[in-house]
Scaffold this active site. Structure first.
Site, PDB file in Angstrom:
ATOM      1  N   HIS A 120      -2.195  15.378 -26.627  1.00  0.00           N
ATOM      2  CA  HIS A 120      -2.161  13.992 -26.151  1.00  0.00           C
ATOM      3  C   HIS A 120      -3.401  13.187 -26.544  1.00  0.00           C
ATOM      4  CE1 HIS A 120       1.315  15.397 -24.024  1.00  0.00           C
ATOM      5  NE2 HIS A 120       1.478  14.269 -23.368  1.00  0.00           N
ATOM      6  N   ARG A 140      -4.415  21.176 -14.726  1.00  0.00           N
ATOM      7  CA  ARG A 140      -3.400  20.197 -15.137  1.00  0.00           C
ATOM      8  C   ARG A 140      -3.733  19.547 -16.478  1.00  0.00           C
ATOM      9  NH1 ARG A 140      -0.064  15.727 -11.540  1.00  0.00           N
ATOM     10  NH2 ARG A 140       1.092  14.899 -13.313  1.00  0.00           N
ATOM     11  N   LYS A 196       2.157  11.234 -11.693  1.00  0.00           N
ATOM     12  CA  LYS A 196       1.284  10.335 -12.451  1.00  0.00           C
ATOM     13  C   LYS A 196       2.047   9.044 -12.699  1.00  0.00           C
ATOM     14  CE  LYS A 196      -1.849  13.314 -15.017  1.00  0.00           C
ATOM     15  NZ  LYS A 196      -2.272  13.754 -16.366  1.00  0.00           N
ATOM     16  N   HIS A 227      -2.266   9.945 -28.053  1.00  0.00           N
ATOM     17  CA  HIS A 227      -2.514   8.636 -27.442  1.00  0.00           C
ATOM     18  C   HIS A 227      -3.252   7.727 -28.418  1.00  0.00           C
ATOM     19  CE1 HIS A 227      -2.146  10.155 -22.985  1.00  0.00           C
ATOM     20  NE2 HIS A 227      -0.974   9.945 -23.568  1.00  0.00           N
ATOM     21  N   GLU A 230       7.722  17.410 -25.694  1.00  0.00           N
ATOM     22  CA  GLU A 230       7.131  17.871 -24.428  1.00  0.00           C
ATOM     23  C   GLU A 230       7.698  19.250 -24.049  1.00  0.00           C
ATOM     24  OE1 GLU A 230       4.629  16.160 -23.307  1.00  0.00           O
ATOM     25  OE2 GLU A 230       4.989  14.003 -23.488  1.00  0.00           O
ATOM     26  N   HIS A 279       6.041   7.939 -27.891  1.00  0.00           N
ATOM     27  CA  HIS A 279       5.070   8.843 -27.257  1.00  0.00           C
ATOM     28  C   HIS A 279       5.301  10.285 -27.714  1.00  0.00           C
ATOM     29  CE1 HIS A 279       2.452  10.556 -24.210  1.00  0.00           C
ATOM     30  NE2 HIS A 279       3.446  11.334 -23.820  1.00  0.00           N
ATOM     31  N   LYS A 305       5.941  22.777 -15.169  1.00  0.00           N
ATOM     32  CA  LYS A 305       5.139  21.629 -14.726  1.00  0.00           C
ATOM     33  C   LYS A 305       4.872  21.712 -13.233  1.00  0.00           C
ATOM     34  CE  LYS A 305       4.002  16.879 -15.056  1.00  0.00           C
ATOM     35  NZ  LYS A 305       4.137  15.607 -15.754  1.00  0.00           N
ATOM     36  N   ASN A 353      -1.947  18.084 -21.246  1.00  0.00           N
ATOM     37  CA  ASN A 353      -2.250  17.053 -22.243  1.00  0.00           C
ATOM     38  C   ASN A 353      -2.429  17.629 -23.636  1.00  0.00           C
ATOM     39  OD1 ASN A 353      -2.221  14.796 -20.501  1.00  0.00           O
ATOM     40  ND2 ASN A 353      -4.156  15.501 -19.645  1.00  0.00           N
ATOM     41  N   ARG A 355       0.820  -1.240   0.000  1.00  0.00           N
ATOM     42  CA  ARG A 355       0.000   0.000   0.000  1.00  0.00           C
ATOM     43  C   ARG A 355       0.841   1.272   0.000  1.00  0.00           C
ATOM     44  NH1 ARG A 355      -2.917  -3.183   3.704  1.00  0.00           N
ATOM     45  NH2 ARG A 355      -4.709  -4.128   2.692  1.00  0.00           N
ATOM     46  N   GLU A 372      -5.498  16.867 -11.340  1.00  0.00           N
ATOM     47  CA  GLU A 372      -6.105  17.187 -12.627  1.00  0.00           C
ATOM     48  C   GLU A 372      -7.600  17.468 -12.517  1.00  0.00           C
ATOM     49  OE1 GLU A 372      -4.183  15.223 -15.989  1.00  0.00           O
ATOM     50  OE2 GLU A 372      -6.097  15.273 -17.041  1.00  0.00           O
TER      51      GLU A 372
HETATM   52  P1  NAD Z   1      11.062   5.173 -22.706  1.00  0.00           P
HETATM   53  O1  NAD Z   1      10.977   5.073 -21.268  1.00  0.00           O
HETATM   54  O2  NAD Z   1      10.543   4.045 -23.518  1.00  0.00           O
HETATM   55  O3  NAD Z   1      12.578   5.457 -23.105  1.00  0.00           O
HETATM   56  C1  NAD Z   1      12.901   5.594 -24.453  1.00  0.00           C
HETATM   57  C2  NAD Z   1      14.031   4.639 -24.895  1.00  0.00           C
HETATM   58  O4  NAD Z   1      15.275   5.196 -24.491  1.00  0.00           O
HETATM   59  C3  NAD Z   1      13.966   3.263 -24.285  1.00  0.00           C
HETATM   60  O5  NAD Z   1      14.416   2.330 -25.227  1.00  0.00           O
HETATM   61  C4  NAD Z   1      14.953   3.361 -23.140  1.00  0.00           C
HETATM   62  O6  NAD Z   1      15.471   2.122 -22.741  1.00  0.00           O
HETATM   63  C5  NAD Z   1      16.017   4.233 -23.736  1.00  0.00           C
HETATM   64  N1  NAD Z   1      16.820   5.000 -22.813  1.00  0.00           N
HETATM   65  C6  NAD Z   1      16.411   5.604 -21.668  1.00  0.00           C
HETATM   66  N2  NAD Z   1      17.408   6.363 -21.187  1.00  0.00           N
HETATM   67  C7  NAD Z   1      18.467   6.198 -21.996  1.00  0.00           C
HETATM   68  C8  NAD Z   1      19.775   6.733 -22.018  1.00  0.00           C
HETATM   69  N3  NAD Z   1      20.171   7.630 -21.118  1.00  0.00           N
HETATM   70  N4  NAD Z   1      20.603   6.342 -22.992  1.00  0.00           N
HETATM   71  C9  NAD Z   1      20.191   5.459 -23.954  1.00  0.00           C
HETATM   72  N5  NAD Z   1      18.960   4.945 -24.015  1.00  0.00           N
HETATM   73  C10 NAD Z   1      18.108   5.323 -23.034  1.00  0.00           C
HETATM   74  O7  NAD Z   1      10.294   6.478 -23.256  1.00  0.00           O
HETATM   75  P2  NAD Z   1      10.171   7.983 -22.718  1.00  0.00           P
HETATM   76  O8  NAD Z   1      10.013   8.810 -23.907  1.00  0.00           O
HETATM   77  O9  NAD Z   1      11.225   8.305 -21.740  1.00  0.00           O
HETATM   78  O10 NAD Z   1       8.797   7.949 -21.919  1.00  0.00           O
HETATM   79  C11 NAD Z   1       7.585   7.705 -22.563  1.00  0.00           C
HETATM   80  C12 NAD Z   1       6.604   7.204 -21.537  1.00  0.00           C
HETATM   81  O11 NAD Z   1       6.375   8.220 -20.566  1.00  0.00           O
HETATM   82  C13 NAD Z   1       5.254   6.864 -22.132  1.00  0.00           C
HETATM   83  O12 NAD Z   1       4.813   5.646 -21.603  1.00  0.00           O
HETATM   84  C14 NAD Z   1       4.374   7.991 -21.661  1.00  0.00           C
HETATM   85  O13 NAD Z   1       3.027   7.605 -21.535  1.00  0.00           O
HETATM   86  C15 NAD Z   1       4.987   8.333 -20.341  1.00  0.00           C
HETATM   87  N6  NAD Z   1       4.703   9.698 -19.873  1.00  0.00           N
HETATM   88  C16 NAD Z   1       4.281   9.840 -18.597  1.00  0.00           C
HETATM   89  C17 NAD Z   1       4.043  11.090 -18.079  1.00  0.00           C
HETATM   90  C18 NAD Z   1       3.659  11.261 -16.630  1.00  0.00           C
HETATM   91  O14 NAD Z   1       3.293  12.370 -16.245  1.00  0.00           O
HETATM   92  N7  NAD Z   1       3.756  10.229 -15.822  1.00  0.00           N
HETATM   93  C19 NAD Z   1       4.248  12.222 -18.883  1.00  0.00           C
HETATM   94  C20 NAD Z   1       4.685  12.045 -20.189  1.00  0.00           C
HETATM   95  C21 NAD Z   1       4.926  10.761 -20.671  1.00  0.00           C
HETATM   96  N1  GLY Z   2       2.048  14.711 -18.732  1.00  0.00           N
HETATM   97  C1  GLY Z   2       0.780  15.155 -18.247  1.00  0.00           C
HETATM   98  C2  GLY Z   2       0.732  15.355 -16.781  1.00  0.00           C
HETATM   99  O1  GLY Z   2       1.653  15.077 -16.057  1.00  0.00           O
HETATM  100  O2  GLY Z   2      -0.254  15.796 -16.292  1.00  0.00           O
END
Ligand code: NAD
Ligand code: GLY
Length: 374
Positions: free
Chosen positions: A255, A248, A150, A259, A192, A272, A234, A252, A128, A244
């Protein structure tokens, strides 16, 4: 003792959420900073969650940083958006239970947004809730996903559909980890960064446009400024609307379109950030049809997204009808009504459920041409 060289080069921000407030460290050589890590890891057990790409690059440096801790474990997940799933989540729980991890165990996400989102959700659920630290290693995760709490995983038909708001104890963004990032992933992160300029701060948008070549060349000062300003925007928004309720949702921008592209193309085929890049151009197109931004502004949005190395249109091989249907799976849909984030001038955005369906379809038709695969 603090590694003063590292701390001197660290710009810090704070996400201000009362007793859940936390710092964001942005700097260099932070992974090995034992003092910094000790400050934010309670207990004596830390579990690093990473993937098959990032662990070989950075897990050892982080282990050095965690040398003060008795128990340090590493869980290595497969790499890819398609593994941001309930199945992968249960692998993390299996590893934690097998190692008899208790409530004082800190989970440390070492990787991009996929690792950050899934590890944060695991931390929210395990017993939890256990402490959690974000060490983002992609530009996208440094400017966006590691901040704001998130967490979650995808449903096969809907992005990020299962999750929780769960804030980390701190965010440690080491700029130099970006030097090993593939160019395509750097561009995805720039989506972003552009987003913040478009929805909140036109001066920042000007700066991004002027400095795009430096950003793509990974100039350290340019990256530092982009990450710091993005995180500050942010944090400002999350401080006002953590869960949100309204404001917030502006984060998006692009998005709902993006998405739908990501799930429609199969997770991992379009990144993404690529889907968000195209999605922002689609949102700008619709904003122009509503006469909320000028033709010159629309052209400028397309130019900036192109300059970042990102697509500006949806994939030609994803049918418009499918794209439209998938948009209805968005979490912003309320009472069956699609709510979209659109631009009202550059540097300003709003959420609306008033965009006429016919104009939306015009936008989907006009922006449906990106050859695939990218
Ligand atoms: P990812 O986590 O898939 O990383 C991208 C690629 O880069 C992967 O292959 C990873 O292994 C590689 N990688 C990571 N760091 C590296 C480094 N330093 N050197 C070499 N390779 C490296 O993708 P992302 O773009 O980082 O994140 C996308 C995800 O984030 C999506 O799932 C999206 O929905 C989510 N997201 C979440 C929020 C939130 O607020 N929580 C906001 C925006 C996006
Ligand atoms: N990336 C959207 C949020 O964090 O709200």
């Amino acid at each position: 003792m603090p590694d003063s060289a590292a701390l001197d080069h660290t710009a810090s921000l704070v996400v201000d959420l009362g007793d859940r407030s936390y710092p964001i460290y942005i700097g260099t050589d932070l992974l090995k900073n034992t003092e910094l890590l000790a400050r934010h890891v309670p207990g004596d057990t830390a579990v690093i969650v990473s993937n098959t790409t990032v662990a070989p690059l950075y897990a050892e440096a982080l282990r050095v940083g965690l040398s003060a801790f008795k128990n340090v474990k590493l869980v290595v997940l497969p790499d890819g958006e398609q593994y941001k799933s309930l199945d992968t989540l249960s692998h993390i729980f299996d590893a934690l239970v097998d190692a008899h991890c208790d409530r004082q165990t800190t989970l440390i996400a070492l990787g991009g947004g996929v690792i950050g989102d899934i590890t944060g959700f695991a931390a929210a659920c395990y017993q939890r809730g256990v402490p959690f630290i974000q060490i983002p290693t992609t530009l996208l995760s440094q400017v966006d996903s590691s901040v704001g709490g998130k967490t979650g995983v995808n449903h096969p038909q809907a992005k990020n559909m299962i999750g929780a708001f769960y804030q980390p104890r701190c965010v440690i963004a080491d700029i130099r980890t970006l030097y090993t990032l593939p160019d395509r992933e750097l561009s995805a992160g720039l989506a972003e960064v552009i987003k913040y300029g478009l929805l909140w701060d036109v001066d920042f948008l000007d700066w991004i446009e002027t400095n795009m070549a430096k950003l793509r060349a990974r100039d350290e000062q340019a990256l530092r400024h982009a990450i710091t300003r993005s995180c500050a925007i942010k944090a400002d928004i999350v401080n006002q609307d953590e869960r949100e309720g309204g404001l917030r949702a502006l984060l998006n921008l692009g998005h709902t379109f993006g998405h739908a592209i990501e799930s429609g193309m199969g997770y991992g085929n379009w990144l993404h950030g690529e889907a968000v890049g195209a999605g922002m151009c689609m949102a700008a197109d619709l904003s122009h049809r509503l006469e909320w931004i000028s033709a010159a502004d629309l052209a400028r949005v397309n130019r900036i997204v192109t300059a970042a190395g990102l697509p500006t249109q949806s994939p030609a091989d994803l049918a418009i009808e499918t794209l439209r249907d998938l948009m209805d799976n968005d979490k912003k849909v309320q009472g069956g009504r699609l709510r979209l984030v659109l631009l009202h001038g550059l540097g300003s955005a709003l959420v609306t459920d008033k965009a006429p369906e016919e104009l939306l379809l015009d936008t989907l038709r006009a922006t449906h041409a990106q050859p695939s695969p990218l």
